[in-house]
Design a protein around this motif. Structure first.
Motif, short mmCIF file in Angstrom:
data_model
loop_
_atom_site.label_atom_id
_atom_site.label_comp_id
_atom_site.label_asym_id
_atom_site.label_seq_id
_atom_site.Cartn_x
_atom_site.Cartn_y
_atom_site.Cartn_z
N GLY A 28 0.81 -1.21 0.00
CA GLY A 28 0.00 0.00 0.00
C GLY A 28 0.84 1.26 0.00
N ARG A 29 2.03 1.17 0.60
CA ARG A 29 2.90 2.35 0.69
C ARG A 29 3.77 2.53 -0.54
NH1 ARG A 29 5.26 0.81 4.82
NH2 ARG A 29 7.23 0.13 3.91
N ARG A 30 4.17 1.43 -1.18
CA ARG A 30 5.19 1.52 -2.22
C ARG A 30 4.69 1.29 -3.64
NH1 ARG A 30 9.62 -2.58 -0.17
NH2 ARG A 30 10.50 -2.05 -2.22
N ILE A 31 3.51 0.69 -3.79
CA ILE A 31 2.99 0.43 -5.14
C ILE A 31 2.03 1.54 -5.54
CG2 ILE A 31 1.64 -1.14 -6.57
CD1 ILE A 31 2.62 -3.44 -4.89
N GLY A 32 2.24 2.08 -6.73
CA GLY A 32 1.36 3.13 -7.23
C GLY A 32 1.75 4.52 -6.81
N THR A 33 3.03 4.75 -6.54
CA THR A 33 3.48 6.08 -6.14
C THR A 33 3.51 7.05 -7.32
OG1 THR A 33 5.82 5.47 -6.46
CG2 THR A 33 4.87 5.12 -4.27
N THR A 34 3.48 6.53 -8.53
CA THR A 34 3.46 7.37 -9.71
C THR A 34 2.32 6.92 -10.62
OG1 THR A 34 4.89 6.01 -11.13
CG2 THR A 34 5.97 7.52 -9.59
N LEU A 35 2.07 7.68 -11.65
CA LEU A 35 1.06 7.31 -12.65
C LEU A 35 1.75 6.80 -13.91
CD1 LEU A 35 -1.51 10.19 -12.12
CD2 LEU A 35 -1.84 7.77 -11.61
N ASP A 36 2.83 6.06 -13.70
CA ASP A 36 3.57 5.44 -14.79
C ASP A 36 3.39 3.93 -14.66
OD1 ASP A 36 5.90 4.07 -16.05
OD2 ASP A 36 6.43 6.12 -16.62
N MET A 37 2.84 3.29 -15.69
CA MET A 37 2.54 1.86 -15.60
C MET A 37 3.80 1.02 -15.43
SD MET A 37 -0.64 1.26 -18.25
CE MET A 37 -0.11 2.46 -19.46
N THR A 38 4.87 1.38 -16.13
CA THR A 38 6.11 0.61 -16.02
C THR A 38 6.69 0.72 -14.62
OG1 THR A 38 6.55 0.95 -18.37
CG2 THR A 38 8.40 0.29 -17.00
N THR A 73 5.02 1.41 -11.87
CA THR A 73 4.13 0.70 -10.96
C THR A 73 4.39 -0.80 -10.98
OG1 THR A 73 2.42 2.39 -11.22
CG2 THR A 73 1.71 0.23 -10.42
N ALA A 74 4.58 -1.36 -12.17
CA ALA A 74 4.89 -2.79 -12.28
C ALA A 74 6.21 -3.11 -11.60
CB ALA A 74 4.94 -3.20 -13.74
N ARG A 75 7.21 -2.24 -11.78
CA ARG A 75 8.51 -2.47 -11.14
C ARG A 75 8.39 -2.37 -9.62
NH1 ARG A 75 11.11 0.71 -14.17
NH2 ARG A 75 11.33 2.54 -12.84
N GLU A 76 7.56 -1.47 -9.12
CA GLU A 76 7.36 -1.35 -7.68
C GLU A 76 6.76 -2.63 -7.11
OE1 GLU A 76 6.57 3.49 -7.42
OE2 GLU A 76 4.90 2.10 -7.69
N MET A 77 5.87 -3.26 -7.86
CA MET A 77 5.27 -4.49 -7.39
C MET A 77 6.32 -5.59 -7.24
SD MET A 77 3.88 -7.62 -8.11
CE MET A 77 2.58 -8.59 -7.38
N THR A 78 7.22 -5.70 -8.21
CA THR A 78 8.26 -6.73 -8.13
C THR A 78 9.20 -6.46 -6.96
OG1 THR A 78 9.76 -5.56 -9.65
CG2 THR A 78 8.13 -7.04 -10.62
N PRO A 114 6.65 20.22 -22.28
CA PRO A 114 5.50 19.86 -21.41
C PRO A 114 5.99 19.34 -20.07
CG PRO A 114 5.29 18.89 -23.61
CD PRO A 114 6.69 19.43 -23.50
N SER A 115 5.13 19.45 -19.08
CA SER A 115 5.50 19.02 -17.73
C SER A 115 5.70 17.51 -17.69
CB SER A 115 4.42 19.43 -16.73
OG SER A 115 3.19 18.84 -17.08
N ASP A 116 6.28 17.04 -16.59
CA ASP A 116 6.53 15.60 -16.46
C ASP A 116 5.22 14.86 -16.27
OD1 ASP A 116 5.76 16.04 -13.85
OD2 ASP A 116 7.79 16.06 -13.06
N ASP A 117 5.32 13.52 -16.29
CA ASP A 117 4.12 12.69 -16.24
C ASP A 117 3.40 12.79 -14.91
OD1 ASP A 117 4.56 11.87 -18.76
OD2 ASP A 117 5.55 10.00 -18.23
N ARG A 118 4.09 13.18 -13.85
CA ARG A 118 3.43 13.25 -12.55
C ARG A 118 2.44 14.40 -12.51
NH1 ARG A 118 8.68 13.54 -8.94
NH2 ARG A 118 9.29 14.71 -10.77
N ALA A 119 2.78 15.51 -13.13
CA ALA A 119 1.90 16.67 -13.09
C ALA A 119 0.91 16.68 -14.25
CB ALA A 119 2.72 17.96 -13.09
#
Length: 797
Positions: free
Chosen positions: A270-280, A282-287, A451-456
């Motif tokens: 819950g703390r470490r997965i999904g910290t960004t809106l980048d699918m790659t 997020t998948a790496r955080e899961m591993t 353009p701004s980064d993917d987070r914003a």
């Protein structure tokens, strides 16, 4: 009596021990012939009052005792001991535990001892029996393993739970050291020795007990899977206070430990997965969460269309193509670089193929494949593989894997939706921004947009260069509050509005006022309109006069660098952001030497999370002072200096222009009196100038335009007139007067005496229009050069 003796007498001999209990010696007729001091203490009778008297003196018959016992049974049994009611010397009734023992005497009769009666307070006996039951339970019934080790750390005793844990009879491992019983095991509690010998020796040396240390090792009776025990240790002393060993309490908490690890894993997920809106990412955080605490190897595959932000549904009934976006194994270093995504195909019959086909979880001997699902079709697969023992996944671990994948799927779906919106917003933004800025005679230009980064997400910054009448140029930069599709759409709407207003040849302050009115009306229609609070800077540069007029609505002022390298930020009145109302907008007019550098930019370029605006302006100024370099190079250097790590949290726009001046051979102007004779004079001057410029083909149209414009000025205005011809990319004809009324194009009726001139002119010229100045107005026309004229624009190759 020392502490050891107190414990010994209280705990091991018991209240009915003849050495400490109330004792009476009876003959065959139950007459008291012996009386102990403890009996006097319990019942209050001195020996002289009770010796020779019958037992019923202090121990009534059962019937009498029952009547006096408030309804309780007069006689009961407590572990083979009678429960009786005795009478104290002062008349009180006491509940006592009582036992008796016959004496083997050669003869019986009056005065001859026949039996001994022993009594003690019932409460003391009950407490003692409870303590004895507890001690017996610890030895035989307790689930906690108890082991006693001597000072050489060799086992000397163990209770039933300890023996079950070992799996061998106690005699087979008496005298064995703890390290030999649990080879390879270690304590995992921080701050303590790692080995059994180390912890026990510490307790023996210090006398300080230790509680709840977690020990991980293999069970002696079941080598293979690791177990976890909660262990406590305390030192044992003999009656003289000498150290004789150490006691170990151990309880198997493997199930609880695994459950806690699973809970910790879910908390980490819950703390470490999904910290960004980048699918790659997020998948790496899961591993990273799952390896190595849950699995030896984890791989995440996503459906190819999902990575593009599309829905994951299969097409034509075929299984969708998968892309391996993240993988991690227990042997990878913590800082291992992620691999690039690559496509892969699983053969029919493989676990991933079966999972993708069925849409459900599929398990093998040491592998588990779980689909990533967030409502609809599977977005991909997560494969868990174990290499260490035990390799299988139990029921709790299957549920944990499902929870981990579900949480990951939700984060991935959020990232997918964001990617789709981000792509749409970026496409819209790019289409709404200038695709190509045409060359201008007034300025050389270069620009950059980041353009701004993917987070914003995509923002609403924009810039523009607008060609105006009289070879002037309009320079625009603006910033819309917020990010996403709405901000991009608002930016496009405002940019279009600015271009439309600029064609009216409004002064910068008047243009911003009109724009502010439009934004305010939009905010009234919808209170959540993101156009409210937009900042904008509008400047107009005239290459003939070299004057630059500018105004701003809450935006940062431009940077100006003169040909000598002097940097300044003009003190331009700020004005409120658009849509807020309040103070009016004010223009500032400055004269610029030829070759001056003007930089218009948004705050995303100079302000970042770790840098304020003032510092950013200093960095930008340092880059711009090297003004002799090509504009494109200056743009690149500015981005490298101000945004070295790439896009920031906000969009960044930079527009650089270097001013030019129209040469004296390109501009001719005359002042004429406001009288009818001026019309012929104007035609003559214009015709002669066209011959000098080699443009005889434009003489007829120009004479007609000059005649109509000068005639209208004489008829409807006063004061001197001004005629100006400009030869730039087109031929510009301008007539200025002191009036503020503009002519209107109309269709004249057949019987009208006038009204046809301007209509005819409009049909012959390329464009025409009116612009206003503080001193009057200017009506202008524009004509294209002949195709073979040296200054005519070229097309094609």
């Amino acid at each position: 009596m020392n502490a050891w003796n107190a414990v010994e007498s209280a705990e091991f001999r018991g209240p009915l021990d003849v050495t400490r209990a109330a004792t009476a010696v009876l003959d065959a007729q139950d007459v008291v012939i012996g009386w102990s001091p403890a009996a006097r203490q319990l019942l209050g009778y001195p020996p002289e009052e009770v010796l020779g008297r019958p037992l019923r003196t202090f121990l009534p018959a059962a019937e009498a005792a029952g009547r006096a016992g408030a309804g309780r049974p007069p006689e009961a049994s407590l572990s083979g001991i009678e429960v009786r009611t005795a009478r104290h010397r002062d008349g009180r009734l006491l509940e006592v535990a009582l036992t008796s023992c016959r004496l083997n005497t050669p003869e019986s009769g009056t005065g001859v001892p026949a039996r001994i009666v022993v009594a003690a307070p019932l409460a003391e006996q009950q407490l003692w029996e409870s303590q004895q039951s507890m001690l017996g339970g610890l030895a035989t019934q307790s689930p906690v393993g108890l082991g006693i080790y001597d000072t050489d750390l060799r086992l000397t005793w163990g209770n039933a739970a300890f023996i079950r844990e070992i799996g061998l009879p106690l005699k087979d491992f008496l005298g064995v050291r703890a390290e030999a019983l649990y080879p390879g095991g270690e304590f995992v509690t921080e701050g303590y020795p790692r080995t059994l010998d180390g912890v026990m020796q510490q307790v023996l040396d210090t006398g300080e007990p230790v509680l709840d240390l977690h020990f991980v090792g293999q069970q002696p009776s079941e080598p293979g899977p690791e177990h976890v025990w909660s262990c406590s240790y305390y030192r044992l002393l003999d009656a003289r206070g000498q150290v004789i060993g150490v006691c170990e309490d151990a309880f198997d908490i493997t199930d609880r430990y695994r459950a806690q690890r699973r809970l910790n894993l879910l908390v980490a997920a819950g703390r470490r997965i999904g910290t960004t809106l980048d699918m790659t990412v997020t998948a790496r955080e899961m591993t990273e969460v799952a390896v190595p605490d849950f699995s030896s190897l984890v791989a995440v595959d996503l459906v190819e269309s999902v990575l593009a932000g599309e829905e994951p549904g299969a097409r034509d009934g075929a299984l969708p193509a998968l892309v391996r976006v993240a993988t991690r194994s227990a042997g990878d270093p913590p800082d291992a670089s992620p691999h690039d995504p690559y496509r892969l195909a699983y053969p029919p019959g493989s676990l991933p193929y079966r999972s993708l086909s069925s849409g459900g979880m599929v398990r093998g001997e040491s592998t588990m494949v779980v689909p990533l699902r967030a409502g609809g079709d599977a977005m991909g697969l997560v494969t868990f593989t174990r290499e260490e023992e035990p390799a299988f996944f139990d029921k709790g671990e299957i549920a944990l894997a499902d929870e981990l994948v579900t949480r990951t799927a939700v984060s991935l779906d959020n990232a997918r939706r964001f990617a789709r919106e981000h792509t749409a917003a970026l496409t819209l933004q790019r289409n709404l921004l200038p695709q190509h800025l045409p060359e201008q005679s007034a300025v050389d230009l270069a620009y950059r947009y980041l353009p701004s980064d993917d987070r914003a997400g995509v923002g609403g910054d924009w810039f523009d260069v607008i060609g105006l009448s009289g070879t002037r140029v309009g320079l625009v930069v603006g910033d819309v509050v917020g990010h996403g599709l709405e901000a991009a759409a608002t930016m496009g709407r405002l940019r279009t509005t600015v271009r439309a207003l600029a064609q009216l040849d409004l002064s910068p302050d008047e243009l911003l006022s009109r724009l502010d009115d439009l934004v305010g009306q939009s905010a009234d229609a919808g209170p959540d309109d993101v156009a409210t609070g937009v900042t904008c800077l509008y400047a107009v540069y005239d290459p003939v006069s070299r004057h630059c007029t500018m105004a701003r609505a809450g935006h940062l002022p431009p940077a100006v660098v003169d040909p000598e390298g002097g940097l300044s930020f003009p003190e331009l009145p700020a004005g409120p952001p658009l849509g807020l109302g309040g103070l009016p907008f004010e223009s500032l007019e400055i004269e610029l030497p030829v070759g001056s550098l003007i930089a218009l930019f948004t705050d995303g370029l100079v302000e970042t999370r770790d840098r304020d605006v003032e510092r950013g302006l200093r960095l930008l100024g340092r880059v711009l002072t090297d003004h002799d370099r090509p504009l494109d190079e200056l743009c690149d250097r500015a981005l490298a200096e101000l945004l070295p790590d790439g896009p920031g949290a906000d969009d960044s726009a930079l527009l650089l222009v270097r001013t030019r001046e129209l040469g004296v051979r390109q501009v001719t102007a005359w002042e004429l009196p406001a009288e009818p004779a001026a019309v012929g004079r104007a035609r003559e001057l214009a015709t002669r100038q066209l011959r000098e410029w080699g443009l005889p083909e434009l003489t007829y149209t120009t004479e007609l335009a000059v005649s109509e414009l000068v005639t209208n000025a004489i008829r409807h205005a006063s004061g001197p007139l001004h005629l100006r011809l400009l030869r730039d990319r087109t031929l510009l004809t301008e007539v200025s007067d002191t009036g503020h009324t503009s002519p209107h194009l109309r269709h004249a009726a057949s019987d009208d005496e006038g009204g046809r001139g301007l209509f005819i002119v409009a049909q012959l010229v390329q464009r025409w229009g009116t612009r206003y100045t503080p001193y009057g107005k200017t009506i202008w026309t524009e004509q294209a050069f002949p195709p073979d004229y040296p200054g005519a624009p070229r097309t094609g190759g």
